[in-house]
Motif scaffolding. Sequence first.
Motif, PDB file in Angstrom:
ATOM      1  N   UNK A  62     -92.790  72.730 -16.112  1.00 28.39           N
ATOM      2  CA  UNK A  62     -92.840  72.267 -17.624  1.00 28.39           C
ATOM      3  C   UNK A  62     -93.801  71.141 -18.131  1.00 28.39           C
ATOM      4  N   UNK A  63     -94.614  70.949 -17.237  1.00 27.41           N
ATOM      5  CA  UNK A  63     -95.765  69.680 -17.302  1.00 27.41           C
ATOM      6  C   UNK A  63     -97.171  70.088 -17.671  1.00 27.41           C
ATOM      7  N   UNK A 106    -106.497  60.789  -9.896  1.00 27.49           N
ATOM      8  CA  UNK A 106    -105.287  60.792  -9.191  1.00 27.49           C
ATOM      9  C   UNK A 106    -104.243  59.748  -9.893  1.00 27.49           C
ATOM     10  N   UNK A 107    -104.569  58.675 -10.273  1.00 28.26           N
ATOM     11  CA  UNK A 107    -103.774  57.609 -11.074  1.00 28.26           C
ATOM     12  C   UNK A 107    -103.297  58.156 -12.126  1.00 28.26           C
ATOM     13  N   UNK A 108    -103.833  59.069 -12.989  1.00 28.67           N
ATOM     14  CA  UNK A 108    -103.236  59.495 -14.224  1.00 28.67           C
ATOM     15  C   UNK A 108    -102.107  60.825 -13.814  1.00 28.67           C
ATOM     16  N   UNK A 109    -102.536  61.474 -12.845  1.00 23.96           N
ATOM     17  CA  UNK A 109    -101.420  62.360 -12.129  1.00 23.96           C
ATOM     18  C   UNK A 109    -100.300  61.727 -11.654  1.00 23.96           C
ATOM     19  N   UNK A 110    -100.564  60.801 -10.853  1.00 29.70           N
ATOM     20  CA  UNK A 110     -99.070  60.056 -10.236  1.00 29.70           C
ATOM     21  C   UNK A 110     -98.173  59.553 -11.267  1.00 29.70           C
ATOM     22  N   UNK A 112     -97.831  60.758 -14.403  1.00 26.93           N
ATOM     23  CA  UNK A 112     -97.411  61.782 -15.178  1.00 26.93           C
ATOM     24  C   UNK A 112     -96.117  62.212 -14.248  1.00 26.93           C
ATOM     25  N   UNK A 113     -96.390  62.439 -12.942  1.00 30.11           N
ATOM     26  CA  UNK A 113     -95.406  62.827 -12.100  1.00 30.11           C
ATOM     27  C   UNK A 113     -94.370  61.619 -11.991  1.00 30.11           C
ATOM     28  N   UNK A 114     -94.776  60.566 -12.033  1.00 29.34           N
ATOM     29  CA  UNK A 114     -93.559  59.531 -12.119  1.00 29.34           C
ATOM     30  C   UNK A 114     -92.798  59.491 -13.241  1.00 29.34           C
TER      31      UNK A 114
END
Length: 379
Positions: A62-63, A106-110, A112-114
């Motif tokens: 759902x992301x 990578x930082x934006x992906x992490x 978002x997942x956090x």
Amino acid sequence: MPGSLNLSVTIVGAGIAGLTAACALAHRGASVRVLERAGAIREVGAGLQISPNAVRVIDALGLWSRFESISLPSTRVELRDSGGALVAPLDLARHRPHDRFRFVHRARLVEMLETAALEAGVRIELGHDIRTLPTDCDLVIGADGVKSRIRPLLNGFESPFFTGQSAWRALIPSEPDAPPVAQVFMGPGRHLVSYPLAGGLRNIVAVMERPDWQDEGWSQPGDPQDLRAAFARFGDPVGGWLEQIDEVGLWGLFRHPVATHWFRPAGHEPAVALIGDAAHPTLPFMAQGAVMAIEDAWVLAACLNRKDLSASLSRFQSLRRPRCQRIVDAANANARNYHLTGPARTVAHAGLRMISSIAPGQLIGRFAWLYDYDPTKVA
């Protein structure tokens, strides 16, 4: 996703593998805690290429709308020689029009997942330097990267070997009209990859064969002048990009075996499983390191069954190990192909030009096995 997985899970590592697993498990009903050694989930690393096999997982979680907003589309991969001349294009938009290839920091992906994990009820505890295996749960997942402390518990201590290659990683401002294209500039004994990122940035990764070595990891500072000297014979736009670099990270590329044992059944202690780089570190020549971690996370969550945890973990390993081994082998092969010298380089580049002219879809078609895979179909 079903929400009936009545398991207590501790994940070691709050990177892409660990946080994706946390999201997938929490949505299935597991009680999830993530332990991270760092005192904060810092902005580390740089650009990533995320192919459709991983985007399918992001969508299933759902992301997609969040991910779309922090990433850019990737429409094409261009293989070029060191002078900048086009050797072969891989036209993703034309030959795989229904797939979503993306560039993301990578930082934006992490980040978002956090956020997604916290929203799903996951507990994230920072500043945990794990020395012993947690015992207050049903399952421990080692998502603690290439220097995993969990992996040796299952596989013993192993010594990776230096490949004779080191890599620089840097970010510079991107041109306002930068095309959504990944460019690979191939020269004797070295190559450079670059593509734009959201937020007006350009990612640069440059790899060179060299007899000395640097530690694994992204934290070692490099000298931008050394990078410029190493690629001084490359034509534009490489030279112009490298002139803009003020800070650069440097790390040695080491080859690790894919883990023999990905899990340990429950006994007097919780069951243990490995995902991501803890299970299968790979050289960065297929743009699949983060993608494999995302695949692992979903497939592990899909396989888990509290009634027979050992069988669930065995199935997870049987599904994932052959595929990850194939990807690691392909990355190893690319490490050689990008750095050809002399007549072998001339012949190889001529062959690529001929194939792309006669059968332009054939080059990208060779990777159908990679991009067509859908982790979300695992029941």
